[in-house]
Motif scaffolding. Structure first.
Motif, PDB file in Angstrom:
ATOM      1  N   LEU B 112       0.831  -1.201   0.000  1.00 51.84           N
ATOM      2  CA  LEU B 112       0.000   0.000   0.000  1.00 51.84           C
ATOM      3  C   LEU B 112       0.870   1.257   0.000  1.00 51.84           C
ATOM      4  O   LEU B 112       0.637   2.196  -0.772  1.00 51.84           O
ATOM      5  N   GLU B 113       1.892   1.226   0.841  1.00 52.89           N
ATOM      6  CA  GLU B 113       2.792   2.379   0.937  1.00 52.89           C
ATOM      7  C   GLU B 113       3.480   2.640  -0.400  1.00 52.89           C
ATOM      8  O   GLU B 113       3.562   3.780  -0.878  1.00 52.89           O
ATOM      9  N   LEU B 114       3.976   1.531  -1.001  1.00 55.03           N
ATOM     10  CA  LEU B 114       4.659   1.654  -2.289  1.00 55.03           C
ATOM     11  C   LEU B 114       3.723   2.151  -3.373  1.00 55.03           C
ATOM     12  O   LEU B 114       4.074   3.033  -4.162  1.00 55.03           O
ATOM     13  N   ASP B 115       2.532   1.566  -3.378  1.00 55.10           N
ATOM     14  CA  ASP B 115       1.564   1.958  -4.410  1.00 55.10           C
ATOM     15  C   ASP B 115       1.233   3.442  -4.310  1.00 55.10           C
ATOM     16  O   ASP B 115       1.108   4.128  -5.331  1.00 55.10           O
ATOM     17  N   GLU B 116       1.104   3.929  -3.085  1.00 57.51           N
ATOM     18  CA  GLU B 116       0.796   5.351  -2.908  1.00 57.51           C
ATOM     19  C   GLU B 116       1.947   6.218  -3.404  1.00 57.51           C
ATOM     20  O   GLU B 116       1.739   7.216  -4.092  1.00 57.51           O
ATOM     21  N   ALA B 117       3.157   5.813  -3.024  1.00 57.35           N
ATOM     22  CA  ALA B 117       4.330   6.589  -3.433  1.00 57.35           C
ATOM     23  C   ALA B 117       4.500   6.554  -4.948  1.00 57.35           C
ATOM     24  O   ALA B 117       4.754   7.588  -5.593  1.00 57.35           O
ATOM     25  N   ILE B 118       4.348   5.370  -5.514  1.00 57.80           N
ATOM     26  CA  ILE B 118       4.496   5.234  -6.970  1.00 57.80           C
ATOM     27  C   ILE B 118       3.423   6.043  -7.692  1.00 57.80           C
ATOM     28  O   ILE B 118       3.698   6.777  -8.644  1.00 57.80           O
ATOM     29  N   GLY B 119       2.204   5.923  -7.206  1.00 58.29           N
ATOM     30  CA  GLY B 119       1.097   6.655  -7.831  1.00 58.29           C
ATOM     31  C   GLY B 119       1.321   8.156  -7.786  1.00 58.29           C
ATOM     32  O   GLY B 119       1.141   8.848  -8.792  1.00 58.29           O
ATOM     33  N   ALA B 120       1.739   8.654  -6.599  1.00 55.65           N
ATOM     34  CA  ALA B 120       1.952  10.095  -6.444  1.00 55.65           C
ATOM     35  C   ALA B 120       3.090  10.571  -7.345  1.00 55.65           C
ATOM     36  O   ALA B 120       2.985  11.606  -8.021  1.00 55.65           O
ATOM     37  N   LEU B 121       4.170   9.793  -7.377  1.00 53.33           N
ATOM     38  CA  LEU B 121       5.327  10.197  -8.192  1.00 53.33           C
ATOM     39  C   LEU B 121       4.985  10.151  -9.684  1.00 53.33           C
ATOM     40  O   LEU B 121       5.313  11.078 -10.428  1.00 53.33           O
ATOM     41  N   GLU B 122       4.325   9.081 -10.089  1.00 54.50           N
ATOM     42  CA  GLU B 122       4.008   8.957 -11.516  1.00 54.50           C
ATOM     43  C   GLU B 122       3.042  10.059 -11.966  1.00 54.50           C
ATOM     44  O   GLU B 122       3.174  10.596 -13.061  1.00 54.50           O
ATOM     45  N   THR B 123       2.103  10.386 -11.094  1.00 57.59           N
ATOM     46  CA  THR B 123       1.180  11.478 -11.433  1.00 57.59           C
ATOM     47  C   THR B 123       1.935  12.794 -11.564  1.00 57.59           C
ATOM     48  O   THR B 123       1.737  13.551 -12.527  1.00 57.59           O
ATOM     49  N   ALA B 124       2.821  13.037 -10.603  1.00 56.37           N
ATOM     50  CA  ALA B 124       3.590  14.291 -10.631  1.00 56.37           C
ATOM     51  C   ALA B 124       4.482  14.353 -11.867  1.00 56.37           C
ATOM     52  O   ALA B 124       4.581  15.403 -12.520  1.00 56.37           O
ATOM     53  N   ILE B 125       5.123  13.216 -12.201  1.00 55.64           N
ATOM     54  CA  ILE B 125       6.007  13.197 -13.379  1.00 55.64           C
ATOM     55  C   ILE B 125       5.192  13.407 -14.651  1.00 55.64           C
ATOM     56  O   ILE B 125       5.598  14.149 -15.547  1.00 55.64           O
ATOM     57  N   SER B 126       4.044  12.755 -14.727  1.00 55.26           N
ATOM     58  CA  SER B 126       3.254  12.867 -15.965  1.00 55.26           C
ATOM     59  C   SER B 126       2.694  14.277 -16.155  1.00 55.26           C
ATOM     60  O   SER B 126       2.316  14.641 -17.267  1.00 55.26           O
ATOM     61  N   GLU B 127       2.676  15.065 -15.087  1.00 54.52           N
ATOM     62  CA  GLU B 127       2.189  16.446 -15.218  1.00 54.52           C
ATOM     63  C   GLU B 127       3.302  17.423 -15.596  1.00 54.52           C
ATOM     64  O   GLU B 127       3.042  18.592 -15.852  1.00 54.52           O
ATOM     65  N   LEU B 128       4.540  16.933 -15.623  1.00 56.27           N
ATOM     66  CA  LEU B 128       5.650  17.807 -16.016  1.00 56.27           C
ATOM     67  C   LEU B 128       5.579  18.085 -17.513  1.00 56.27           C
ATOM     68  O   LEU B 128       5.081  17.248 -18.278  1.00 56.27           O
ATOM     69  N   PRO B 129       6.115  19.231 -17.947  1.00 55.30           N
ATOM     70  CA  PRO B 129       6.253  19.452 -19.399  1.00 55.30           C
ATOM     71  C   PRO B 129       7.131  18.340 -19.993  1.00 55.30           C
ATOM     72  O   PRO B 129       8.031  17.829 -19.304  1.00 55.30           O
ATOM     73  N   PRO B 130       6.885  17.950 -21.258  1.00 53.64           N
ATOM     74  CA  PRO B 130       7.573  16.796 -21.840  1.00 53.64           C
ATOM     75  C   PRO B 130       9.112  16.823 -21.713  1.00 53.64           C
ATOM     76  O   PRO B 130       9.723  15.805 -21.394  1.00 53.64           O
TER      77      PRO B 130
END
Lengths: 127, 179
Positions: B112-130
């Motif tokens: 659960l902890e990993l999934d939350e961290a991965i989800g948060a990081l991936e969301t943040a990365i995907s919102e960065l300019p390309p």
């Protein structure tokens, strides 16, 4: 080529760890497809390595055609065929061959008497 | 080591991270897998004879181009599809519990902890300019140095440093509390 980080911050370390964890968490289907993709790419490399010479076949054929074209274009009268073209000023070698191959043509050398006749006739013409 | 063996080792070493990078850019597993396969094919077909040190930037450059092409195509397709009637359930796939099973066992709490961290990081990365996303993933995740990252991105080393710095700042701003 890879960098073993020049003093990464704790934040950089943490983000990298989390991303690495995410790759360890890939499902079986994804891993299987990645393996298939890798094998397909390597198989293509093996195939192209075996067949490298095929790429040179058209080049070789074109070069051979060019050489032949140059030979016939630059020296058309110097090949073996054209040396037969004229045995004298009156006709071509092909006409002579047709004459000799003709079954109805006179047999010039079959009879020794006829040879003697032609020698006599030749002497008469010269005198 | 033969070229074929070296290539295989290289592809094994990058395939998972390459998939994640493509996945972050495309947000679709199948498209990401297609992009990775295309990049592998292209690398093997066109650059196998190049020195092995050149493979990482070449591979990621090919992958980046492929991801960008797919993003553009998707944008065009999306505009066309917006004019067409929607059919329910068209893109739904049958759920396969074996295929979807995680590859490693961890405790539920850790998961659960990993999934939350991965989800948060991936969301943040995907919102960065390309370009920031690319610089961050190649430098931080793939571990390329500035020079190789510049080669993979087709830009100057100065640009890489700028994009990376801005990406880090943006991610810190979004994830500071979680990380």
């Amino acid at each position: 080529m890879t960098h073993e980080s020049d003093n990464p911050t704790p934040f950089e370390k943490r983000t990298r760890e989390v991303l690495e964890e995410s790759t360890a968490k890939l499902d079986g289907r994804t891993l299987s497809r990645l393996t298939q993709a890798r094998h397909a790419a390597l198989a293509r490399q093996a195939t192209s390595a075996r067949q490298w010479w095929r790429g040179w076949v058209p080049v070789g054929a074109a070069a051979a055609a060019a050489v032949l074209a140059v030979m016939f274009w630059v020296a058309p009268g110097r090949d073996a065929g054209s040396q037969l073209a004229t045995t004298n000023g009156n006709g071509s070698a092909l006409e002579d061959i047709d004459l000799l191959a003709d079954g109805d043509a006179p047999d010039f050398v079959s009879d020794s008497e006829e040879v003697e006749f032609y020698e006599w006739a030749s002497g008469e013409i010269e005198s | 080591m033969t070229t074929s063996r070296a290539l295989e080792q290289f592809l094994i070493s990058v395939e998972r991270r390459a998939f994640k990078i493509a996945r972050l850019g495309l947000r679709n597993d199948d498209d990401a897998l297609d992009a990775v396969q295309d990049a592998m094919m292209k690398l093997v077909q066109s650059y196998a004879s190049r020195p092995a040190e050149e493979w990482p930037p070449l591979f990621y450059r090919i992958l980046s181009n492929r991801v960008r092409d797919m993003q553009r195509r998707r944008t065009v397709r999306g505009r066309i599809m917006a004019w067409l009637p929607v059919r329910d359930g068209e893109d739904e796939e049958e759920y396969d519990p074996i295929a979807q099973a995680p590859s490693q066992d961890v405790t539920p709490a850790r998961r659960l902890e990993l999934d939350e961290a991965i989800g948060a990081l991936e969301t943040a990365i995907s919102e960065l300019p390309p370009r920031q996303q690319q610089a961050f993933l190649l430098r931080n995740f793939e571990g390329l140095d500035v020079s190789a990252t510049a080669s993979a991105m087709g830009c100057s080393e100065g640009s890489v440093k700028t994009h990376y710095f801005r990406a880090l700042e943006a991610l810190r701003g979004k994830l500071g509390e979680v990380f």
